[in-house]
Design a protein around this motif. Structure first.
Motif, PDB file in Angstrom:
ATOM      1  N   HIS A  91     -10.617  -4.334  -1.323  1.00 40.08           N
ATOM      2  CA  HIS A  91      -9.948  -4.135  -2.615  1.00 40.08           C
ATOM      3  C   HIS A  91      -8.527  -4.700  -2.672  1.00 40.08           C
ATOM      4  CE1 HIS A  91     -13.272  -1.683  -3.981  1.00 40.08           C
ATOM      5  NE2 HIS A  91     -13.225  -1.019  -2.840  1.00 40.08           N
ATOM      6  N   LEU A  92      -7.963  -5.031  -1.507  1.00 36.46           N
ATOM      7  CA  LEU A  92      -6.625  -5.628  -1.486  1.00 36.46           C
ATOM      8  C   LEU A  92      -6.526  -6.587  -0.297  1.00 36.46           C
ATOM      9  CD1 LEU A  92      -3.831  -5.603  -2.919  1.00 36.46           C
ATOM     10  CD2 LEU A  92      -3.132  -3.842  -1.280  1.00 36.46           C
ATOM     11  N   LYS A 108      -5.640   2.398  -8.433  1.00 35.07           N
ATOM     12  CA  LYS A 108      -6.469   1.926  -7.325  1.00 35.07           C
ATOM     13  C   LYS A 108      -6.257   2.863  -6.135  1.00 35.07           C
ATOM     14  CE  LYS A 108      -7.018  -2.432  -6.525  1.00 35.07           C
ATOM     15  NZ  LYS A 108      -6.776  -3.863  -6.189  1.00 35.07           N
ATOM     16  N   ASP A 140       0.279  -1.755  -4.681  1.00 33.38           N
ATOM     17  CA  ASP A 140      -0.907  -2.386  -5.267  1.00 33.38           C
ATOM     18  C   ASP A 140      -2.137  -1.494  -5.115  1.00 33.38           C
ATOM     19  OD1 ASP A 140       0.386  -4.945  -5.894  1.00 33.38           O
ATOM     20  OD2 ASP A 140       0.480  -5.186  -3.708  1.00 33.38           O
ATOM     21  N   LEU A 141      -2.039  -0.525  -4.227  1.00 33.47           N
ATOM     22  CA  LEU A 141      -3.168   0.367  -3.929  1.00 33.47           C
ATOM     23  C   LEU A 141      -2.616   1.596  -3.220  1.00 33.47           C
ATOM     24  CD1 LEU A 141      -6.575  -0.725  -2.410  1.00 33.47           C
ATOM     25  CD2 LEU A 141      -5.232   1.009  -1.220  1.00 33.47           C
ATOM     26  N   VAL A 188       0.846  -1.195   0.000  1.00 39.55           N
ATOM     27  CA  VAL A 188       0.000   0.000   0.000  1.00 39.55           C
ATOM     28  C   VAL A 188       0.879   1.243   0.000  1.00 39.55           C
ATOM     29  CG1 VAL A 188      -1.787   1.302   1.233  1.00 39.55           C
ATOM     30  CG2 VAL A 188      -1.837  -1.219   1.237  1.00 39.55           C
TER      31      VAL A 188
END
Length: 322
Positions: A121-122, A76, A46-47, A10
């Motif tokens: 979402h992750l 994202k 990833d986000l 993140v």
């Protein structure tokens, strides 16, 4: 040689005042506690979480620019902070109108809500060799069954009940969170889920049956949808503490189809209309009997468990014999 997968990563953009910085620290701390990696740039994440400021116009613009940059560089994005709560829903609507690809928007000091969005979402896969706790947490029940609490509190004010004074009004958990816990319990070996709350059939009323996401699918936070989703797990699902609201009728066909156990725990408390009125119960005895007959017509095998109060103030022998 086996390849070791890196943990979900993140990225974080923190804007605003020192109080917002503390909010960022708390979110980052929780991310680290749960095993997420904190990425130093957009490409390695990833986000992205963007903690915004909405105090003055220039801060609003800086926040909107930061959100746009994060979307362009990563794609994202979860938004938190003061801009998300500015003037009620106005700030959230502004963010979503300018940046419709944003995954979620929360207000300030919202660590739990941000983590819920991250989990959706992750999700972080459970690693039994590294994680200190099992994915389903500590359970005090035998391994084959578990309680699944879907809400807290109650909106009713029954004259004999102290629960609202101790636990407050109804507060429902988002359906996505509930179902993730249910799936985790199933994976741990649980064969039967006992759904509990103070008022199970009122589930989602406080959230206005808000749509949440279950494995990427939009699902309303509502009793019927909860029963439908739990019925797909392939394990026993038993409903407890159900008020006989009209919409409970829509769950009975699921029982007839074998999706949910043909069992309802309904605290009727009494059958006489006058006593029920003094109890401030939300149903009359006559209607309850009609509902039971209708349920048995749909699902002859349905089993009802209940509790009844004898000796309630004002109760007479005729009302007791009803």
């Amino acid at each position: 040689m086996s390849v070791v997968k890196r943990p979900p990563s993140v990225g974080f953009v923190s804007l605003g005042c020192p109080k917002a910085l503390v909010d960022s620290e708390r979110i980052l701390t929780q991310l680290k506690v749960e095993g997420y990696h904190v990425a130093p740039d957009y490409q390695g994440a990833d986000l992205i979480v963007v903690n915004t400021c909405g105090f003055i116009d220039s801060a609003v613009q800086e926040s909107l620019d930061a959100i746009g940059e994060a979307i362009a560089e990563n794609g994202k994005v979860i938004v938190t902070g003061c801009l998300g709560a500015k003037n009620g829903e106005e700030g959230k609507q502004l963010i979503q109108s300018l940046h419709p690809k944003v995954l979620a928007v929360t207000g300030p000091h919202a660590t739990e809500e941000v983590m819920q969005a991250v989990h959706i979402h992750l999700p972080k896969p459970h690693d039994p060799f590294v994680d200190l706790m099992p994915d389903h947490g500590v359970k005090l029940t035998p391994a084959h069954y578990a309680y699944l609490k879907i809400s807290e509190g109650c909106n009713h004010r029954c004259s004999f009940c102290i629960i609202p004074a101790m636990r407050g009004d109804l507060v429902s958990r988002p359906i996505g969170e509930v179902l993730r816990e249910a799936e985790s319990l199933k994976k741990s070996g649980v064969k039967e889920l006992l759904v509990v709350s103070q008022d199970t059939s009122a589930y989602g009323l406080d959230l206005k049956y808000r749509t949440d996401f279950v494995n990427g699918r939009p699902v309303k936070t509502r009793f019927q949808e909860l029963a439908e989703e739990l019925g797909q797990l392939g394990i026993w699902v038993r409903m407890h503490y159900v008020y006989p609201y009209p919409h409970v009728d829509r769950v009975v066909p699921l029982m007839a189809a074998g999706k949910v156990l043909p069992y309802l725990d309904i605290p009727f408390q009494h059958s006489h209309p006058g006593v029920l009125k003094r109890m401030k119960r939300p149903a009359s005895g006559e209607k309850n009997m009609e509902r039971i007959v209708a349920w048995r017509n749909i699902c002859p095998d349905i089993t009802l468990r209940s509790t009844f109060i004898i000796g309630f103030p004002g109760e007479t022998k005729p009302s007791l014999s009803t």
